[in-house]
Design a protein around this motif. Structure first.
Motif, short mmCIF file in Angstrom:
data_model
loop_
_atom_site.label_atom_id
_atom_site.label_comp_id
_atom_site.label_asym_id
_atom_site.label_seq_id
_atom_site.Cartn_x
_atom_site.Cartn_y
_atom_site.Cartn_z
N UNK A 71 0.66 -11.68 -12.52
CA UNK A 71 -0.32 -11.55 -13.60
C UNK A 71 0.33 -10.71 -14.70
N UNK A 72 0.10 -11.08 -15.93
CA UNK A 72 0.70 -10.36 -17.05
C UNK A 72 0.09 -8.97 -17.19
N UNK A 73 0.95 -8.02 -17.57
CA UNK A 73 0.47 -6.69 -17.95
C UNK A 73 1.43 -6.15 -19.01
N UNK A 74 1.55 -4.82 -19.12
CA UNK A 74 2.40 -4.22 -20.14
C UNK A 74 3.67 -3.60 -19.54
N UNK A 75 3.94 -3.86 -18.28
CA UNK A 75 5.06 -3.19 -17.61
C UNK A 75 6.30 -4.07 -17.57
N UNK B 67 14.62 2.80 -15.73
CA UNK B 67 13.49 2.94 -14.82
C UNK B 67 13.08 1.59 -14.27
N UNK B 68 12.57 1.60 -13.03
CA UNK B 68 12.12 0.36 -12.44
C UNK B 68 10.94 -0.23 -13.21
N UNK B 69 10.06 0.62 -13.72
CA UNK B 69 8.94 0.14 -14.52
C UNK B 69 8.90 0.91 -15.84
N UNK B 70 8.69 0.16 -16.92
CA UNK B 70 8.60 0.75 -18.25
C UNK B 70 7.31 0.24 -18.88
N UNK B 71 6.41 1.14 -19.23
CA UNK B 71 5.14 0.73 -19.82
C UNK B 71 5.29 0.62 -21.34
N UNK B 72 5.01 -0.57 -21.86
CA UNK B 72 5.09 -0.82 -23.29
C UNK B 72 3.72 -0.58 -23.92
N UNK C 36 2.87 -1.12 -27.12
CA UNK C 36 2.49 -2.12 -28.11
C UNK C 36 3.58 -3.19 -28.20
N UNK C 37 3.23 -4.30 -28.87
CA UNK C 37 4.17 -5.42 -28.97
C UNK C 37 5.39 -5.06 -29.80
N UNK C 38 5.18 -4.38 -30.93
CA UNK C 38 6.30 -3.99 -31.77
C UNK C 38 7.04 -2.82 -31.13
N UNK C 39 8.30 -2.65 -31.49
CA UNK C 39 9.09 -1.58 -30.90
C UNK C 39 9.68 -1.94 -29.56
N UNK C 40 9.53 -3.19 -29.16
CA UNK C 40 10.03 -3.65 -27.85
C UNK C 40 11.53 -3.38 -27.70
N UNK C 41 12.30 -3.73 -28.70
CA UNK C 41 13.75 -3.60 -28.61
C UNK C 41 14.16 -2.14 -28.46
N UNK C 42 13.50 -1.26 -29.21
CA UNK C 42 13.85 0.17 -29.16
C UNK C 42 13.51 0.79 -27.81
#
Length: 691
Positions: free
Chosen positions: A180-184, A193-198, A200-206
């Motif tokens: 299921x989709x989430x923000x991790x 890290x094994x899990x990274x919480x995003x 927002x959509x922008x700033x993904x690359x950084x």
């Protein structure tokens, strides 16, 4: 206010060569989604690493705009009865389009009345549309081979481990069987890290860079190039960055760090192509040369998927692996050099070329005979025919060496090297390598006509054998690379250029196979199939050079050699928009159509004394002056000269005259014009717009 949407698909390691095609497909899916839902085209960024595919769409609206839908229905005569009441057809049309019959409108289209359903449709929220569409984006990605894992029915290139689906700061629900989709998201396998919480959509690359993941493939590529150029300056050597290898390495790592390794100088006694293949093809290392870029050095550059820590340990590991590969290569090279040509000839007799079509040794005999025939057809003198024969005799011997068995990419290259060590003339050595050329559309052609004869014989024999076994490519399937073989024939003939006829070449190849294997083949039937196959490759060759489709079809309809067809097509180009050319073509085509509609028996002839009208006499005089040669300029000159007498002929006389002698004479004149024209091209295929 506009919004951004991020989709990331987390995977096990995807094969490097499949990442870019997947990115292209994902980008196309987003664009198709926006078009289908009348959304403005967003700004798109596509990201990829071995463990993820991602797309960031910016500038999306909150919801679709409201719109008015107008659907054309049946004619009024079918939608209303005599009393003006709606029929069942009209009521069904209304239900189908979510309106009532009372809402139907009557409109006139091109002078006829039709029923229209008109309704207002409110735009839906874009996040809602994404929830429905994104699973299709993912499952719609196409790969050469897919797999299933665990209990799931879905097939994909690699197991899907996570999905990020963010509309600005909000998670958009997307469901697949396994996740299921989430923000991790996840960082680098070892450094992040094994899990990274995003958030927002922008700033993904950084955010991913902080986790030692460079998600932008172009940025990773640029980083690799910069690091390698820095190593060049530091160590004073030169690294040749082959684009295919650079692209592959870029797609093998998430956080690239380049380093230099070395190997023992004694391995440099092995030919450089062997060392380069061992490093580049088998280990994905970049070979190192001296500053001039000519002489191979005992170093290599590799790119690790990580940072600069423990580089010495990584270097030693890579050197150990390469040392084993180079030791094998040196052993194969030393063992092969101990053998003579007779030894490899015996090995060839023990290897099957195609089931039911003899051994490689028998194939070499066919290549020798066919090469000599082609060399003679090209008017090479007897001594050069002997050289072509020698190239054909030796061109496949390296297939039975240990080196080429281990490194198939080096076929031809090792043959040239071994033949030179055995003091074969330079022309023969070069021919062993170059008879494989061209290997693709961009490759160079063989440099000598002796080698050209062998290159053609090699491909023609391959085609003859495959077609005799019914292995004719269909659709995209071509397991024996027959299209490439046929394309090679076309490239060699037209690239040199050579005035060789496909019909003769194919016939010779089939006859050599039939005679040797005693197959009793339907040579005529196979020849027809092969000629069609080769003509398709000529079409592709013409298309690549910008020749119009109708011109290509026209010249391919003639009886000329491929070279004659190309020259005629090129000669036609400047005249296609001229009104005088169109008039000349129309005049000749009129003769062709009459001859096709009312053919004469082969025994028919002209009765000169029955040519009573001056127009008949003038046309006959012009026909007699026609030149049968294949020079395009001569043909075009004759074509323009034909127009006035043909036009006058049709204006002055009735072809189908009741008098049988006059009728036969006039049909005969038309048939002579048609025969002369169709020997060169099919004028009826031309699409002319001039007036």
């Amino acid at each position: 206010m506009t919004h951004s949407y991020l989709l990331e698909i987390g995977l096990e390691e995807v094969p490097a060569q499949l990442l870019l095609p997947a990115c292209t497909q994902l980008e196309a899916a987003v664009k198709a989604f926006c078009q289908a839902h009348q959304l403005p085209e967003p700004g798109l960024q596509v990201f990829s690493t071995p463990r993820r595919l991602a797309v960031l769409a910016s500038g999306l609206p909150e919801r679709q705009t409201d719109r008015t839908l107008e659907v054309k229905g049946p004619p009024v005569e079918h939608a209303q009865d005599a009393q003006g009441q709606w029929t069942k057809a009209a009521e069904g049309f209304a239900r189908k389009n979510a309106v009532t019959a009372a809402d139907l409108e009557v409109r006139e289209v091109s002078g006829k009345a039709y029923v229209f359903a008109v309704r207002q449709e409110s735009g839906r929220p874009v996040p809602e549309l994404l929830t429905e569409a994104v699973p299709g984006w993912i499952s719609g990605l196409s790969f050469p081979k897919n797999m299933r894992w665990g209990p799931y029915r879905m097939r994909f290139i690699r197991p899907i481990r996570w999905i990020v689906s963010l509309w600005d700061e909000q998670v958009i629900p997307v469901s697949l069987e396994m996740v299921q989709a989430d923000r991790k998201s996840r960082g680098h396998r070892f450094l992040g890290d094994r899990e990274v919480s995003l958030s927002q959509a922008t700033g993904y690359e950084e955010v991913l860079k902080e986790q030692f993941v460079e998600a932008d493939a172009e940025q990773r590529r640029a980083s690799i190039v910069t690091q390698i150029r820095g190593l060049e300056q530091q160590h004073g050597f030169h690294v040749k960055l082959e684009e295919d290898l650079l692209q592959e390495v870029t797609n093998l790592v998430e956080w690239p760090t380049a380093l230099v390794g070395s190997f023992e100088e004694e391995f440099l006694e092995v030919p450089a192509p062997v060392l380069v293949t061992s490093m580049a093809t088998h280990q994905r290392y970049f070979p190192v040369f001296d500053p001039s870029g000519e002489k191979l050095q005992p170093y290599f550059v590799t790119v690790r998927n990580g940072d600069s820590r423990s580089l010495d340990t990584v270097r030693l590991g890579n050197e150990k692996v390469l040392r084993a590969r180079l030791s094998d290569a040196r052993f194969f090279y030393q063992e092969d050099r101990k053998r003579d040509f007779a030894y490899f000839g015996q090995k060839a007799e023990q290897v099957v070329f195609f089931q039911k079509r003899g051994s490689q040794g028998q194939r070499i005999e066919r290549l020798r005979r066919l090469s000599r025939k082609i060399a003679a057809e090209m008017a090479l003198d007897p001594s050069r025919q002997e050289q072509a024969d020698r190239i054909a005799e030796l061109c496949k011997f390296d297939l039975f060496t240990q080196m080429v068995y281990e490194f198939p990419e080096l076929q031809g290259v090792m043959g040239e090297d071994y033949a030179r060590l055995k003091a074969e003339p330079e022309l023969i050595c070069r021919g062993i390598r170059e008879h494989y050329s061209p290997r693709n559309a961009e490759d160079s052609l063989p440099g000598d006509l002796e080698t050209v004869a062998v290159a053609l014989a090699d491909r023609l024999d391959q085609l003859a054998v495959a077609f005799s076994l019914g292995m004719i490519p269909t659709g995209s399937a071509d397991p024996y690379a027959l299209r490439r073989a046929a394309q090679g024939v076309v490239q060699v003939i037209l690239g040199w250029p050579l005035n060789l006829n496909f019909s003769w070449l194919v016939q010779q190849a089939l006859q050599e196979l039939d005679a040797q294997q005693k197959l009793e083949l339907d040579v005529n039937g196979l020849q027809g199939e092969l000629l069609k196959f080769l003509d398709q490759r000529v079409r592709w060759y013409f298309q690549e050079r910008g020749i119009r489709h109708d011109v290509a079809e026209s010249v391919l309809g003639g009886a000329q050699s491929p070279l004659g067809q190309l020259q005629l097509a090129q000669a036609l180009e400047p005249h296609l928009d001229r009104s005088s050319f169109k008039k000349a073509v129309e005049a000749v085509v009129r003769c062709i159509n009459i001859s096709a509609k009312t053919p004469l028996p082969e025994s028919a002839s002209l009765v000169p004394e029955a040519l009573e009208h001056a127009a008949e006499q003038m046309l006959w005089s012009t026909v007699q002056a026609l030149q049968e040669g294949t020079d395009p300029e001569v043909f075009l000159g004759d074509l323009f000269r034909m127009a006035p007498p043909i036009t006058e002929f049709f204006e002055a006389v009735l072809v189908m005259d009741p008098d049988p002698v006059k009728q036969q004479n006039r049909l005969f004149l038309c048939s002579q014009v048609a025969r002369w024209s169709t020997a060169q091209l099919d004028l009826r295929a031309l699409v002319l717009s001039g007036s």
